[in-house]
Design a protein around this motif. Structure first.
Motif, PDB file in Angstrom:
ATOM      1  N   VAL A 129       0.733  -1.016  -0.002  1.00 39.76           N
ATOM      2  CA  VAL A 129      -0.048  -0.038   0.103  1.00 39.76           C
ATOM      3  C   VAL A 129       0.800   1.437   0.070  1.00 39.76           C
ATOM      4  O   VAL A 129       1.806   1.483   0.786  1.00 39.76           O
ATOM      5  CB  VAL A 129      -0.948  -0.032   1.171  1.00 39.76           C
ATOM      6  N   ILE A 130       0.578   2.273  -0.589  1.00 42.28           N
ATOM      7  CA  ILE A 130       1.254   3.397  -0.953  1.00 42.28           C
ATOM      8  C   ILE A 130       0.031   4.472  -0.409  1.00 42.28           C
ATOM      9  O   ILE A 130      -0.689   4.616  -1.121  1.00 42.28           O
ATOM     10  CB  ILE A 130       1.487   3.829  -2.457  1.00 42.28           C
ATOM     11  N   LEU A 131       0.587   5.074   0.475  1.00 40.96           N
ATOM     12  CA  LEU A 131      -0.687   6.145   1.239  1.00 40.96           C
ATOM     13  C   LEU A 131       0.173   7.675   1.014  1.00 40.96           C
ATOM     14  O   LEU A 131       1.370   7.693   1.266  1.00 40.96           O
ATOM     15  CB  LEU A 131      -0.691   6.016   2.464  1.00 40.96           C
ATOM     16  N   VAL A 132      -0.546   8.546   0.306  1.00 44.80           N
ATOM     17  CA  VAL A 132      -0.171   9.810   0.119  1.00 44.80           C
ATOM     18  C   VAL A 132      -0.746  11.068   1.020  1.00 44.80           C
ATOM     19  O   VAL A 132      -1.973  10.834   0.655  1.00 44.80           O
ATOM     20  CB  VAL A 132      -0.124  10.100  -1.432  1.00 44.80           C
ATOM     21  N   ASP A 133       0.003  11.668   1.427  1.00 44.13           N
ATOM     22  CA  ASP A 133      -0.579  12.859   2.341  1.00 44.13           C
ATOM     23  C   ASP A 133      -0.768  14.029   1.458  1.00 44.13           C
ATOM     24  O   ASP A 133      -0.368  13.938   0.439  1.00 44.13           O
ATOM     25  CB  ASP A 133       0.213  12.920   3.677  1.00 44.13           C
ATOM     26  N   PRO A 134      -1.412  15.198   2.130  1.00 44.60           N
ATOM     27  CA  PRO A 134      -1.577  16.230   1.192  1.00 44.60           C
ATOM     28  C   PRO A 134      -0.341  17.048   0.933  1.00 44.60           C
ATOM     29  O   PRO A 134      -0.441  17.709  -0.204  1.00 44.60           O
ATOM     30  CB  PRO A 134      -2.561  16.894   2.233  1.00 44.60           C
ATOM     31  N   LYS A 135       0.531  16.660   1.628  1.00 43.12           N
ATOM     32  CA  LYS A 135       1.844  17.275   1.007  1.00 43.12           C
ATOM     33  C   LYS A 135       2.773  16.492  -0.140  1.00 43.12           C
ATOM     34  O   LYS A 135       3.819  16.972  -0.328  1.00 43.12           O
ATOM     35  CB  LYS A 135       2.826  17.463   2.228  1.00 43.12           C
TER      36      LYS A 135
END
Length: 144
Positions: A8-14
């Motif tokens: 899983v690749i989670l990407v935050d707002p930054k």
């Protein structure tokens, strides 16, 4: 296939990616960076495995994981091993302090510009840069 893996690749707002630093107690890629994820259990589909592994390793849940890539890549399980990888991605509002490090030496968000300099295991060394160059990543960064 020697192994089936869901990551899983989670990407935050930054635009930062949630990555795991494996500890020295593992025989597979010790002291290397990887994605949250793990083995797909017998009878389990890749999406279910990805959600399960994400919760077990980070304490996080997301509304919807989307498939980024599925295919074969070198596995570090043993020399010459090949794994079938199913890599999912999603945006997240989680912050480092929301993440539980359920496995490994560290689990943290890493700036996209710094990711390429990290030492990954073989498969993730191919997969993660491919994600950073993808329209899916650009879409998440532009939405944030």
């Amino acid at each position: 296939m020697d192994t089936r893996i869901a990551g899983v690749i989670l990407v935050d707002p930054k635009g930062r990616l949630l990555l795991q630093l494996r500890d020295g107690n593992t025989r597979v890629d010790p002291h290397r960076w990887c994605l949250p994820g793990g083995n797909i259990e017998p009878g389990e589909d890749p999406l279910t495995a990805a959600n399960r592994e994400l919760l077990e390793e980070t304490g996080l849940k997301v509304k919807e994981l989307r498939l980024f890539w599925q295919g074969t890549a070198p596995s570090a399980k043993f020399p010459g091993a090949v794994g079938e990888f199913s890599i999912f991605y999603a945006p997240t509002d989680a912050r480092d302090e929301d993440v539980v490090c359920g496995e490994g030496a560290a689990m943290r968000f890493v700036d996209g510009a710094d990711v390429r300099a990290l030492k990954f295991g073989r498969a993730y060394g191919e997969i993660v840069p491919r994600f950073l160059d993808s329209p899916q990543y650009r879409e998440l960064v532009n939405a944030g």
